[in-house]
Scaffold this active site. Structure first.
Site, short mmCIF file in Angstrom:
data_model
loop_
_atom_site.label_atom_id
_atom_site.label_comp_id
_atom_site.label_asym_id
_atom_site.label_seq_id
_atom_site.Cartn_x
_atom_site.Cartn_y
_atom_site.Cartn_z
N CYS A 152 -42.24 25.61 -38.79
CA CYS A 152 -43.35 25.17 -39.67
C CYS A 152 -43.13 25.58 -41.12
CB CYS A 152 -44.66 25.70 -39.14
SG CYS A 152 -44.79 27.50 -39.17
N ASP A 207 -41.04 30.34 -35.21
CA ASP A 207 -41.88 30.68 -36.37
C ASP A 207 -41.50 32.09 -36.80
OD1 ASP A 207 -43.83 30.57 -38.33
OD2 ASP A 207 -45.50 30.98 -36.97
N GLN A 243 -50.67 21.86 -38.40
CA GLN A 243 -49.21 21.90 -38.28
C GLN A 243 -48.76 21.14 -37.04
OE1 GLN A 243 -46.86 23.44 -40.48
NE2 GLN A 243 -45.51 22.16 -39.26
N HIS A 256 -53.15 26.84 -35.62
CA HIS A 256 -52.76 26.07 -36.80
C HIS A 256 -52.67 24.60 -36.38
CE1 HIS A 256 -51.28 25.18 -40.64
NE2 HIS A 256 -50.12 25.81 -40.65
N ARG A 286 -58.44 27.97 -45.08
CA ARG A 286 -57.42 28.84 -44.49
C ARG A 286 -57.95 30.26 -44.56
NH1 ARG A 286 -50.96 28.98 -45.34
NH2 ARG A 286 -51.26 27.20 -43.96
N ARG A 343 -46.62 16.87 -43.03
CA ARG A 343 -47.93 17.51 -43.25
C ARG A 343 -48.79 16.59 -44.11
NH1 ARG A 343 -48.54 22.94 -42.62
NH2 ARG A 343 -50.73 22.34 -42.76
N1 CP Z 1 -46.55 25.71 -42.43
C1 CP Z 1 -47.52 26.00 -43.32
O1 CP Z 1 -48.71 26.02 -43.00
O2 CP Z 1 -47.08 26.16 -44.58
P1 CP Z 1 -47.94 26.79 -45.77
O3 CP Z 1 -48.26 28.22 -45.41
O4 CP Z 1 -47.04 26.69 -46.97
O5 CP Z 1 -49.20 25.98 -45.94
#
Ligand code: CP
Length: 299
Positions: free
Chosen positions: A258, A217, A134, A131, A104, A286
């Site tokens: 998300c 979001d 997701q 992403h 990430r 997830r």
């Molecule tokens: N939706 C998502 O990626 O959550 P996190 O940031 O908690 O990983």
């Protein structure tokens, strides 16, 4: 440069049938959990987080454990990457020790550079551009509850940031209609990817009309400076998803987010736990969709 293996960086890098195969496998893994299914025994996933995470981190770590493998959490403060060791050298070193790397990072270019120097599969755990993990969970959730998403109408309300961009790519790969409503100046810069099935506008009401799925979001994400928050809230007024907004969608429409949510901004408190909201199932998926991905890339 070394590229001898498959990565998961962008939904467009995988064929639609491969993505659908991942979703089908995620649903199967969720329905038939087996403690004896340990295809990743002896394998290790390194998880490099340059930004905070709950769902992505726990989903990958629990997923590796359940498939018989192990996950190692790395934050830049704890490894030499945060003290000037290059991304290329980090990729080469991790490739000697682990079987896959999840990253990430805000920078998609940095992610790509890592992948170009990695001999093991690299998974995009979120960048400011996209992403994809997701989206696997979101599509899985829709499939489980409503069937194939091909041909459905999806409304995305809010910021044209990484989730919105990922929905644009998912619309192409999974064949759904996407109606985006963003305030002027906050649209995704993907004009070249718009088609007759991917419509970009500024009117939340027409985007949501008869939609089968409504998605939003946060208005101020990890990539934005908190100092922008008040101007963003002002710009996005009118884009909040509420039960009244949902009532414009199809009668059995689903609501997804998300998470984490900024309750009272992009979503009202009574929407998150509304009967049409599936955000907790979406979050749980997830785990299952990431297990399908790990199995596909690492087993
Ligand atoms: N939706 C998502 O990626 O959550 P996190 O940031 O908690 O990983």
């Amino acid at each position: 440069m070394t590229q001898v293996c498959r990565h998961f960086l962008n939904l467009l890098d995988w064929q639609p049938d491969e993505l659908k195969g991942l979703i089908a496998r995620a649903i199967e893994l969720k329905k038939q959990p087996s403690p004896d299914h340990r295809p990743l025994a002896g394998k290790t996933l390194a998880m490099l987080f340059e930004q905070a995470s709950t769902r992505t981190r726990v989903g990958f770590e629990a997923g590796m454990n359940q498939l018989g493998g192990a996950a190692v959490f790395l934050s830049p403060q704890d490894v030499h990457l945060g003290r000037g060791e290059s991304i290329e050298h980090t990729a080469k070193v991790l490739s000697e020790m682990v079987d896959g790397v999840m990253i990430r990072t805000p920078s998609y270019d940095r992610l790509k550079l890592f992948a170009q120097n990695s001999r093991v599969p690299v998974i995009n755990g979120m960048t400011s551009l996209n992403h994809p993990c997701q989206l696997l969970a979101d599509i899985q959730t829709y499939w489980e509850l409503r069937g194939d998403i091909a041909g459905a109408k999806v409304a995305f309300l809010g910021d044209g940031h990484n989730m919105c961009r990922s929905y644009v790519r998912a619309a192409r790969q999974f064949g759904f209609q996407l109606h985006i409503a963003c305030p002027s100046g906050y649209e995704p810069d993907l004009a070249s990817e718009l088609t007759s099935s991917i419509i970009l506008g500024n009117d939340p009401k027409s985007a949501v009309a008869n939609a089968d799925l409504v998605v939003t979001d946060v208005w101020t994400s990890l990539a934005h400076d908190e100092s922008e928050k008040s101007s963003r809230i002002k710009a996005f007024l009118g884009y909040q998803v509420t039960p009244a907004v949902m009532s414009e969608a199809s009668g059995d429409a689903l609501f997804m987010h998300c998470l984490p949510a900024h309750v009272g901004e992009e979503v009202s408190a009574d929407m998150l736990d509304h009967p049409q909201s599936v955000v907790w199932t979406e979050a749980g998926n997830r785990l299952h969709s990431q297990k399908a991905l790990l199995e596909r890339l690492l087993a």
